[in-house]
Design a protein around this motif. Structure first.
Motif, PDB file in Angstrom:
ATOM      1  N   GLN A   1      32.610  38.529  26.062  1.00 29.92           N
ATOM      2  CA  GLN A   1      33.930  38.027  25.694  1.00 29.92           C
ATOM      3  C   GLN A   1      33.852  36.507  25.571  1.00 29.92           C
ATOM      4  O   GLN A   1      33.434  35.877  26.506  1.00 29.92           O
ATOM      5  CB  GLN A   1      34.947  38.316  26.807  1.00 29.92           C
ATOM      6  CG  GLN A   1      35.091  39.774  27.179  1.00 29.92           C
ATOM      7  CD  GLN A   1      36.072  40.484  26.303  1.00 29.92           C
ATOM      8  OE1 GLN A   1      37.016  39.872  25.812  1.00 29.92           O
ATOM      9  NE2 GLN A   1      35.864  41.728  26.067  1.00 29.92           N
TER      10      GLN A   1
ATOM     11  N   THR B   1      36.943  34.614  24.551  1.00 29.37           N
ATOM     12  CA  THR B   1      38.217  34.071  24.159  1.00 29.37           C
ATOM     13  C   THR B   1      38.202  32.745  24.807  1.00 29.37           C
ATOM     14  O   THR B   1      38.060  32.680  25.936  1.00 29.37           O
ATOM     15  CB  THR B   1      39.325  34.862  24.768  1.00 29.37           C
ATOM     16  OG1 THR B   1      39.109  34.916  26.126  1.00 29.37           O
ATOM     17  CG2 THR B   1      39.334  36.219  24.191  1.00 29.37           C
TER      18      THR B   1
ATOM     19  N   SER C   1      36.337  34.830  25.591  1.00 32.09           N
ATOM     20  CA  SER C   1      35.435  35.852  26.048  1.00 32.09           C
ATOM     21  C   SER C   1      34.165  35.731  25.299  1.00 32.09           C
ATOM     22  O   SER C   1      33.907  34.752  24.717  1.00 32.09           O
ATOM     23  CB  SER C   1      36.049  37.143  25.791  1.00 32.09           C
ATOM     24  OG  SER C   1      37.029  37.256  26.702  1.00 32.09           O
TER      25      SER C   1
ATOM     26  N   TYR D   1      44.757  46.604  18.829  1.00 30.35           N
ATOM     27  CA  TYR D   1      46.055  46.128  18.350  1.00 30.35           C
ATOM     28  C   TYR D   1      46.708  45.261  19.428  1.00 30.35           C
ATOM     29  O   TYR D   1      47.873  45.380  19.747  1.00 30.35           O
ATOM     30  CB  TYR D   1      46.943  47.317  17.959  1.00 30.35           C
ATOM     31  CG  TYR D   1      47.892  46.964  16.836  1.00 30.35           C
ATOM     32  CD1 TYR D   1      47.422  46.519  15.608  1.00 30.35           C
ATOM     33  CD2 TYR D   1      49.272  47.060  17.012  1.00 30.35           C
ATOM     34  CE1 TYR D   1      48.283  46.188  14.584  1.00 30.35           C
ATOM     35  CE2 TYR D   1      50.146  46.727  15.980  1.00 30.35           C
ATOM     36  CZ  TYR D   1      49.639  46.289  14.771  1.00 30.35           C
ATOM     37  OH  TYR D   1      50.498  45.957  13.750  1.00 30.35           O
ATOM     38  N   GLY D   2      45.873  44.363  19.987  1.00 34.61           N
ATOM     39  CA  GLY D   2      46.370  43.455  21.013  1.00 34.61           C
ATOM     40  C   GLY D   2      46.620  42.088  20.441  1.00 34.61           C
ATOM     41  O   GLY D   2      46.960  41.940  19.257  1.00 34.61           O
ATOM     42  N   SER D   3      46.434  41.101  21.278  1.00 37.42           N
ATOM     43  CA  SER D   3      46.706  39.726  20.905  1.00 37.42           C
ATOM     44  C   SER D   3      45.980  39.355  19.603  1.00 37.42           C
ATOM     45  O   SER D   3      46.588  38.798  18.678  1.00 37.42           O
ATOM     46  CB  SER D   3      46.233  38.871  22.074  1.00 37.42           C
ATOM     47  OG  SER D   3      46.455  37.562  21.848  1.00 37.42           O
ATOM     48  N   VAL D   4      44.708  39.698  19.494  1.00 31.96           N
ATOM     49  CA  VAL D   4      43.940  39.319  18.308  1.00 31.96           C
ATOM     50  C   VAL D   4      44.186  40.298  17.152  1.00 31.96           C
ATOM     51  O   VAL D   4      44.539  39.888  16.046  1.00 31.96           O
ATOM     52  CB  VAL D   4      42.417  39.269  18.632  1.00 31.96           C
ATOM     53  CG1 VAL D   4      41.620  38.889  17.390  1.00 31.96           C
ATOM     54  CG2 VAL D   4      42.152  38.280  19.754  1.00 31.96           C
TER      55      VAL D   4
ATOM     56  N   VAL E   1      43.235  51.804  22.522  1.00 32.93           N
ATOM     57  CA  VAL E   1      42.275  52.558  23.315  1.00 32.93           C
ATOM     58  C   VAL E   1      42.428  54.073  23.131  1.00 32.93           C
ATOM     59  O   VAL E   1      41.467  54.827  23.285  1.00 32.93           O
ATOM     60  CB  VAL E   1      42.384  52.129  24.807  1.00 32.93           C
ATOM     61  CG1 VAL E   1      43.718  52.546  25.396  1.00 32.93           C
ATOM     62  CG2 VAL E   1      41.229  52.653  25.632  1.00 32.93           C
TER      63      VAL E   1
ATOM     64  N   GLU F   1      49.480  50.391  24.344  1.00 29.59           N
ATOM     65  CA  GLU F   1      48.789  51.627  23.913  1.00 29.59           C
ATOM     66  C   GLU F   1      49.725  52.595  23.190  1.00 29.59           C
ATOM     67  O   GLU F   1      49.751  53.785  23.477  1.00 29.59           O
ATOM     68  CB  GLU F   1      48.134  52.340  25.106  1.00 29.59           C
ATOM     69  CG  GLU F   1      47.573  51.458  26.209  1.00 29.59           C
ATOM     70  CD  GLU F   1      46.510  50.454  25.756  1.00 29.59           C
ATOM     71  OE1 GLU F   1      46.375  50.232  24.537  1.00 29.59           O
ATOM     72  OE2 GLU F   1      45.858  49.863  26.615  1.00 29.59           O
TER      73      GLU F   1
ATOM     74  N   LEU G   1      36.858  45.098  21.551  1.00 31.74           N
ATOM     75  CA  LEU G   1      35.858  45.041  22.605  1.00 31.74           C
ATOM     76  C   LEU G   1      34.542  44.491  22.081  1.00 31.74           C
ATOM     77  O   LEU G   1      34.322  44.467  20.880  1.00 31.74           O
ATOM     78  CB  LEU G   1      35.515  46.469  23.059  1.00 31.74           C
ATOM     79  CG  LEU G   1      36.572  47.360  23.622  1.00 31.74           C
ATOM     80  CD1 LEU G   1      35.975  48.745  23.761  1.00 31.74           C
ATOM     81  CD2 LEU G   1      37.011  46.828  24.974  1.00 31.74           C
TER      82      LEU G   1
ATOM     83  N   ASN H   1      35.102  39.173  20.676  1.00 36.51           N
ATOM     84  CA  ASN H   1      33.894  38.428  20.970  1.00 36.51           C
ATOM     85  C   ASN H   1      32.748  39.407  21.139  1.00 36.51           C
ATOM     86  O   ASN H   1      32.840  40.352  21.914  1.00 36.51           O
ATOM     87  CB  ASN H   1      34.073  37.619  22.247  1.00 36.51           C
ATOM     88  CG  ASN H   1      34.952  36.416  21.990  1.00 36.51           C
ATOM     89  OD1 ASN H   1      34.726  35.667  21.055  1.00 36.51           O
ATOM     90  ND2 ASN H   1      35.966  36.243  22.816  1.00 36.51           N
TER      91      ASN H   1
HETATM   92  P1  NAD Z   1      44.330  42.589  24.307  1.00 38.97           P
HETATM   93  O1  NAD Z   1      44.178  43.091  25.689  1.00 38.97           O
HETATM   94  O2  NAD Z   1      45.553  41.855  23.910  1.00 38.97           O
HETATM   95  O3  NAD Z   1      44.187  43.820  23.273  1.00 38.97           O
HETATM   96  C1  NAD Z   1      43.068  44.658  23.282  1.00 38.97           C
HETATM   97  C2  NAD Z   1      43.345  45.825  22.349  1.00 38.97           C
HETATM   98  O4  NAD Z   1      42.147  46.603  22.269  1.00 38.97           O
HETATM   99  C3  NAD Z   1      44.439  46.769  22.823  1.00 38.97           C
HETATM  100  O5  NAD Z   1      45.136  47.259  21.713  1.00 38.97           O
HETATM  101  C4  NAD Z   1      43.651  47.886  23.486  1.00 38.97           C
HETATM  102  O6  NAD Z   1      44.335  49.136  23.491  1.00 38.97           O
HETATM  103  C5  NAD Z   1      42.462  47.949  22.576  1.00 38.97           C
HETATM  104  N1  NAD Z   1      41.327  48.622  23.221  1.00 38.97           N
HETATM  105  C6  NAD Z   1      40.935  48.554  24.511  1.00 38.97           C
HETATM  106  N2  NAD Z   1      39.892  49.356  24.719  1.00 38.97           N
HETATM  107  C7  NAD Z   1      39.608  49.920  23.527  1.00 38.97           C
HETATM  108  C8  NAD Z   1      38.658  50.855  23.091  1.00 38.97           C
HETATM  109  N3  NAD Z   1      37.769  51.366  23.942  1.00 38.97           N
HETATM  110  N4  NAD Z   1      38.653  51.218  21.787  1.00 38.97           N
HETATM  111  C9  NAD Z   1      39.570  50.704  20.939  1.00 38.97           C
HETATM  112  N5  NAD Z   1      40.506  49.832  21.285  1.00 38.97           N
HETATM  113  C10 NAD Z   1      40.526  49.448  22.572  1.00 38.97           C
HETATM  114  O7  NAD Z   1      43.019  41.726  24.043  1.00 38.97           O
HETATM  115  P2  NAD Z   1      42.832  40.522  23.018  1.00 38.97           P
HETATM  116  O8  NAD Z   1      43.235  39.263  23.687  1.00 38.97           O
HETATM  117  O9  NAD Z   1      43.395  40.891  21.700  1.00 38.97           O
HETATM  118  O10 NAD Z   1      41.238  40.469  22.916  1.00 38.97           O
HETATM  119  C11 NAD Z   1      40.513  41.336  22.062  1.00 38.97           C
HETATM  120  C12 NAD Z   1      39.149  40.750  21.823  1.00 38.97           C
HETATM  121  O11 NAD Z   1      39.281  39.488  21.214  1.00 38.97           O
HETATM  122  C13 NAD Z   1      38.309  40.506  23.070  1.00 38.97           C
HETATM  123  O12 NAD Z   1      36.958  40.662  22.746  1.00 38.97           O
HETATM  124  C14 NAD Z   1      38.596  39.064  23.374  1.00 38.97           C
HETATM  125  O13 NAD Z   1      37.569  38.494  24.129  1.00 38.97           O
HETATM  126  C15 NAD Z   1      38.631  38.498  21.987  1.00 38.97           C
HETATM  127  N6  NAD Z   1      39.335  37.215  21.860  1.00 38.97           N
HETATM  128  C16 NAD Z   1      40.576  37.025  22.394  1.00 38.97           C
HETATM  129  C17 NAD Z   1      41.181  35.783  22.260  1.00 38.97           C
HETATM  130  C18 NAD Z   1      42.532  35.514  22.833  1.00 38.97           C
HETATM  131  O14 NAD Z   1      42.898  34.334  22.971  1.00 38.97           O
HETATM  132  N7  NAD Z   1      43.322  36.539  23.158  1.00 38.97           N
HETATM  133  C19 NAD Z   1      40.514  34.736  21.592  1.00 38.97           C
HETATM  134  C20 NAD Z   1      39.271  34.968  21.025  1.00 38.97           C
HETATM  135  C21 NAD Z   1      38.686  36.216  21.186  1.00 38.97           C
END
Ligand code: NAD
Length: 431
Positions: free
Chosen positions: A5, A7, A12, A235-238, A259, A282, A310, A332
């Motif tokens: 990861q 972020t 990450s 479908y999270g933050s990114v 997930v 979710e 992931l 990441n």
């Molecule tokens: P988040 O927790 O907001 O969302 C994660 C999403 O992935 C959710 O929809 C979750 O249901 C889904 N998920 C979890 N396990 C899964 C699986 N096994 N199969 C499919 N989907 C699954 O996380 P985020 O902040 O969006 O981060 C996602 C990725 O982006 C990570 O690798 C994180 O390191 C990277 N990232 C995040 C940021 C940030 O600022 N938020 C910045 C750069 C990179």
């Protein structure tokens, strides 16, 4: 091993790992690989293989039942030749010293590819945050802030949220630090709530940069977004921000997932009508008429695949089955080294995480600028400046891609490493 990861939340993990390769080994291998393309003083490469400092602290924390539990916290500071250290703090049971060092190295490259005046750091506490009450998490964070107080600061090292930490964690950290310093110092952390100096647009910034870079790479390969189909894993933050922005810009989002599985609609998903992970966790499949698995999503016949959930999801096992024409890394480290080689051989461009999701650390930089200047930028300004920074980074990476005939990943590492090496050259070695 925690899945990679970076972020800024990292941070990450900004890089891919071979199955049993540690984050540090991966970071060192990538350094060696990028250095192989450049005429860099080998002494500089030798220095960059090591962190400047790694701080390890013991954190006794009183649990709600009165027991005192002892946790270990780390802050790895890799390189600060271009400016203060920058990188996330994660709370995860498998946080280790070496992992923090590897992730700190990736932050150094990520900040450099964006040309931000920061170096790389990463830290965390080996703890399962899901087993902590909010009060316990606050006590842990305040104690951690106290233990690393001497080595962080707005001109020294600026933490941010990462796995298991969030804006509230940063608010506690900033408060603890400020109380000890005797003045309010918002610039000591980024990713805070806007009410105490956080930046507007920080939350959606990594997804926004993924959308900007996806558009740029599509145009580079002669496609307009209006004729582009996209599948987004996560479908999270990114993922949700990237999907919605691409949807707004005319792309046809045919699959999104969480997930529990994926929603699939070849005629196009109305991304704004599906709640993101933050809005309703979710829930993607609940709103779907047709569902497919995450594994099927990764091998859909689309123009662009955006893995944004992931690390290590594109592997030796499925890389040959990928049918997307272009991969843009939202998460990441979603692509293992072996998958990277397979996709490269199949001539499927993979735009790396250190460029595509770097909007997060870039808006962290804007937040830091606002904090140290006691300003607050409007959202429009944040987004405009982010667009400019992404365009500049994209142009620099594209130039290396074209002139050296390397992969997009190598091009991004070459841009980063050249800048870092140049700065080391100019500053020289002390004493
Ligand atoms: P988040 O927790 O907001 O969302 C994660 C999403 O992935 C959710 O929809 C979750 O249901 C889904 N998920 C979890 N396990 C899964 C699986 N096994 N199969 C499919 N989907 C699954 O996380 P985020 O902040 O969006 O981060 C996602 C990725 O982006 C990570 O690798 C994180 O390191 C990277 N990232 C995040 C940021 C940030 O600022 N938020 C910045 C750069 C990179």
């Amino acid at each position: 091993m925690v899945p990679p990861q970076t972020t800024e939340n990292t941070d990450s993990n900004g890089a891919q790992q071979a199955s049993n390769e540690s984050a540090l080994e991966t970071a060192r291998r990538q350094l060696r690989h990028a250095a192989g393309h450049l005429e860099i003083d080998p002494n500089i490469v030798r220095r960059l293989r090591h962190p400047t400092e790694v701080h390890e602290v013991t954190l006794p924390v009183e649990r709600d039942d009165g027991r005192v539990e002892v946790f270990t916290g780390y802050r790895a500071q890799h390189d600060s030749v271009r400016g203060p250290y920058k990188g996330g703090l994660r709370y995860h049971p498998e946080v280790t010293r070496d992992e923090c060092v590897g992730l700190a190295m990736w932050m150094t490259w990520k900040c450099a590819v964006m040309d931000l005046p920061f170096g790389g750091a990463k830290g965390g506490v080996a703890v399962n945050p899901k087993e902590l009450s909010p009060q316990e998490k606050e006590r842990l964070t305040r104690r951690f802030a106290q233990e690393i107080r001497d080595v962080i600061g707005p001109m020294q090292d600026i933490p941010a949220p990462d796995m298991g930490t969030d804006p509230q964690t940063m608010a506690w950290l900033m408060d603890a630090y400020s109380m000890q310093e005797g003045e309010t110092i918002p610039g000591v952390v980024t990713g805070k709530p806007p009410v105490i100096g956080g930046s507007h647009g920080r939350e959606e910034a990594p997804g926004r940069s993924v959308a900007i870079i996806t558009q740029a790479v599509c145009e580079y390969y002669g496609r307009s977004l209006g004729d582009t189909t996209v599948a987004v894993q996560g479908y999270g933050s990114v993922g949700a921000s990237a999907a919605r922005l691409l949807d707004d810009r005319g792309a046809n989002i045919v699959a999104i997932s969480d997930v529990n599985g994926a929603m699939y609609d070849p005629s196009g998903i109305d991304t704004h009508s599906v709640p993101s992970h933050d809005e309703e966790p979710e829930a993607v499949t609940v709103y779907a008429d047709e569902t497919i698995s995450n594994e099927e999503l990764l091998t859909l016949d689309v123009d662009v695949l955006v893995p944004a959930a992931l690390g290590n999801v594109l592997t030796e096992a499925n890389a040959n089955a990928v049918r997307a024409d272009i991969v843009v890394e939202g998460a990441n480290g979603p692509t293992t080294s072996t998958a990277d080689s397979i996709l490269d051989e199949r001539e499927i461009p993979v735009v790396p995480d250190i460029l595509a999701n770097a909007g997060g650390v870039t808006v962290s930089y804007f937040e830091w600028l606002q904090d140290i200047n006691r300003q607050s930028w409007a959202l429009e300004r944040v987004n405009e400046e982010l667009e400019l920074e992404m365009e500049a980074a994209w142009t620099a990476v594209r130039d290396e891609f074209e002139s050296r005939t390397v992969s997009w990943r190598d091009a991004a590492y070459i841009v980063a490493l050249s800048r870092i090496a140049e700065a080391h050259n100019a500053r020289g070695l002390w004493p």
